[in-house]
Enzyme design. Sequence first.
Site, PDB file in Angstrom:
ATOM      1  N   LYS B  80       0.858  -1.194   0.000  1.00  0.00           N
ATOM      2  CA  LYS B  80       0.000   0.000   0.000  1.00  0.00           C
ATOM      3  C   LYS B  80       0.893   1.242   0.000  1.00  0.00           C
ATOM      4  O   LYS B  80       1.883   1.309   0.746  1.00  0.00           O
ATOM      5  CB  LYS B  80      -0.904  -0.008   1.238  1.00  0.00           C
ATOM      6  N   SER B 155      -9.832   2.473   2.709  1.00  0.00           N
ATOM      7  CA  SER B 155      -8.926   3.156   1.815  1.00  0.00           C
ATOM      8  C   SER B 155      -8.050   2.227   0.984  1.00  0.00           C
ATOM      9  O   SER B 155      -7.540   2.618  -0.056  1.00  0.00           O
ATOM     10  CB  SER B 155      -8.022   4.077   2.624  1.00  0.00           C
ATOM     11  N   SER B 179      -9.929   0.038   6.830  1.00  0.00           N
ATOM     12  CA  SER B 179      -9.310   0.163   5.500  1.00  0.00           C
ATOM     13  C   SER B 179      -8.679  -1.110   4.954  1.00  0.00           C
ATOM     14  O   SER B 179      -8.360  -1.180   3.775  1.00  0.00           O
ATOM     15  CB  SER B 179      -8.260   1.277   5.508  1.00  0.00           C
TER      16      SER B 179
END
Lengths: 497, 502
Positions: B80, B155, B179
Amino acid sequence: MTATVMGYEEALRSFDPVLGLEVHVELSTRSKMFCGCSTAFGAPPNTQTCPVCLGLPGAMPVVNRTAVESAMRIGLALGCSIADWCRFARKNYFYPDMPKNFQTSQYDEPIAFDGFLDVDVDGEPFRVEIERAHMEEDTGKSLHVGGSTGRIHGASHSLLDYNRSGVPLIEIVTKPITGTGARAPEVARAYVEALRDLLRALDVSDVRMEQGSLRCDVNVSLRTDPTQPLGTRTETKNVNSFRSVERSVRYEITRQAALLSEGTAITQETRHWHEDTGTTSPGRSKETAEDYRYFPEPDLVPIAPSREWVEQLRATLPEPPAERRRRLREEWGYSELEMRDVVSSGALDLIEQTVAAGCAPQPARKWWVGELARRANESGTELDALAITPAQVAEVQQLVEAGTVNDKLARQVIEGVLAGEGSPAEVVEGRGLAVVSDDGALGAAVDKAIAANPDVAEKIRGGKVQAAGALIGAVMKEMRGQADAGRVRELILEKLG
Amino acid sequence: MSELLHRTAAELAAGIAAGEHSSEEVTRAHLDRIEAVDEVVHAFLHVDGERALEAARAVDAKVAAGEPVGPLAGVPLGLKDVLTMRGAPTTCGSRMLRDWHPPYDATVTRRLLEAGLVVLGKTNMDEFAMGSSTENSAYGPTRNPWDTSRIPGGSGGGSAAALAAFEAPLTIGTDTGGSIRQPAAVTGTVGVKPTYGGTSRYGLVALASSLDQPGPCARTVLDAALLHQVIAGHDPLDSTSIDAPVPDVVTAARSGDVAGMRIGVVRELGGEGYAPGVEQRFTEAVELLSGLGAEVVEVSCPSFDAALGAYYLIMPSEASSNLARFDAMRFGLRVGDDGTRSAEEVMNLTREAGFGAEVKRRIIIGTYALSSGYYDAYYGSAQKVRTLIKRDFDAAFERCDVLVSPTTPSTPWPLGERVDDPLAMYKADLCTLPSNLAGNAAASFPAGLAPEDGLPVGVQVMAPPMADDRLYRVGAALERALTEQWGGPLLNRIPQLQEVSA
């Protein structure tokens, strides 16, 4: 823009001053508060930085254990209570020299609180109460270029050095200091000096005001009399010498008194101190001051010092400086005045070590406060930076007492030691400084002097013994000073007696 | 599509170690797949094929030399884009960091590299991890491989979509309010938020420091456990990291034995506002666990109703402070520095231009909540709610070994549907927030497809702090039973993505 001021005595007739002192102490830990970067002073800009103290995204702080211990030792030495549990907080405001745009500091949970420091104001004791001592990190340094004042206003650009960013600071805050009366300036100075001595004895900071490792903010307010509530205060920032602390308090008292007398209210604000003019000028007003939005620092865990840890640190505390001075003065038989000279010249530790090396206290004082202080002064260094050890000073005094050198030669021995010519004995040897007490050589010189000064010799034969001085002088000259004056006198009197 | 793409990370690693296929072949297959489908999916913000192949060859060389390699060595992975890695940009999905190349590795990154995992690139995300749809990325949204007109969650939509699109067998996510878990739920993948302090946050660009936690994302429970094992453990660079042995998640994932386990169904996380298909699949999953010998009880956690409100005060408060460092002085975007403007003006122009609307909204909320005069009412009250939520968990965990709920109230919604309705967007995190506020471990596992729209549903499992192994035990039990029911992994049913011919 010069403010109207009132005469100091007049101001004190109408108003009662109240002080508050905030002292920032840079700790002398090897590494910074929250990372492993060096704290050494004077390195090229931005060479002592890492992701943590540059506030790079993702970097996280780790508390320096030594800094926490220093904070606790300072707290204990100030008679404070040590918190069972405390946290860091974030103080949020934007400024280019603060990399994260928040300062990691303690807010409502300081590590040490409720203490005191007894200070000596011209021989009178005065107790200053301590509100708190808390830990925080220093900011970087801004250098504003292109303006005339060195301040941001008017500068064309600014340079940023983050070497200082994250250096551990302890902020020591007094409670309102009341009851000083006219002695307020002296109390302020005595407090900061006493704090310096204490921090030096704790060996937690360089405590050099000129390098910024000890910085002082001075709060002053006035009220018409001690029964009234506290007046509106001003905070004069970065007053960075003992003398300035005293002068800035005196100035603020006279400035505020003039305003209050004409019915003008005091604005709560920070003020700048001007060393050259001895005055203060307004900084930013507290009314428009920022809201720091403090909240507990979520990247750090609380500090909960165990009782054992606190007691271990308490056991490392040095004797309080005031007590130590009192004890040493008595042990050494110094007068108050002598002791004050010793302390103000920074010779106390050196004399203690010299005495420990076998020297009597008075000669130790005489060498350090006299000859050595003079030489330090000449070369612009601190006493303890001179290239002579207390043990060597004791050795010089031993040579004097053994009659190997006289006082004048001893000064030359010291000169030799300072010049790196070796130990006192080696300098005596190397420079051939030992006094001559060999009767053969002295006798010859005495005979020569008597022959050269028949009239003087005649007076002595006639009983005027005090005339021997002239002959001694001649002998000393012949021996180029390296003669034992006592033995010379004996020989003269023997020969002419 | 290379058949290597459908293998699990555990199978790939075993094959690499046994010399059946090289890490280079595996890595190349995934790079080709990214090339073929990521123009549509947009799971990646940055791919460095050369670097990945070089890392793969290094593992192959070790294997060839007979040197020992770790259990996931040579397996490709997506990171990420909120975790720093030297030699690649870290953008956090923001214009603010478009060209920022961090000079240091996050601890999670370092552990991955040391374990021989092959980083393919950085995955897309909502800007600074603020969002539940990945539509807040400054570089365009990620699409859900189940239906590319829908959101992949957020997210960490990039990390979840990369798994579902077979672009990577493993990815790393970070979870502040859901997330990792919510994207896992809506993409039919596995996502684990470890116990707070179980994985290091050093090098994770902070959204909310007291809530953020990196964790593993995978297509199978065992793969997630193997990845968890690699990244977890104490880190002296993160003061909030827990100095204790990592729970034995791999053994738990291999076991899957839930007989005698006490499972609590949280009454407050269901009912009104939950899609029927979500509730149906959740209920079936609970029945399945019961059938496997688990004891199912209902528990009440009344403070969870206040979690959303507390979260949307605490998270923005911390974010407003954490994001203050983006000021154009030392790194990142700088706007308006033409020699006439002051540093303050440049800061203002840069923050105006560099942050997106959702980031600004949260900075404003957080700044307000921490302001003098409002602090007690907002931040202070939220912290009290947080304590109450912890107490609810403590009480529930006295009766139960784990708690379960749907991961998120709905299946993935169409792109754009909630962009102008922040509250609707925030509600996607209703079930996941409590575990961030309390700091316990939680995970999302595939529960099937909702009958009404054929889209993935996730079941959330929550375990006490440092009992992360229980998540894997329950997850493995569900996975085994459901895979049998479905006649294969859920992702076998995902529609074929149109491949762009290379």
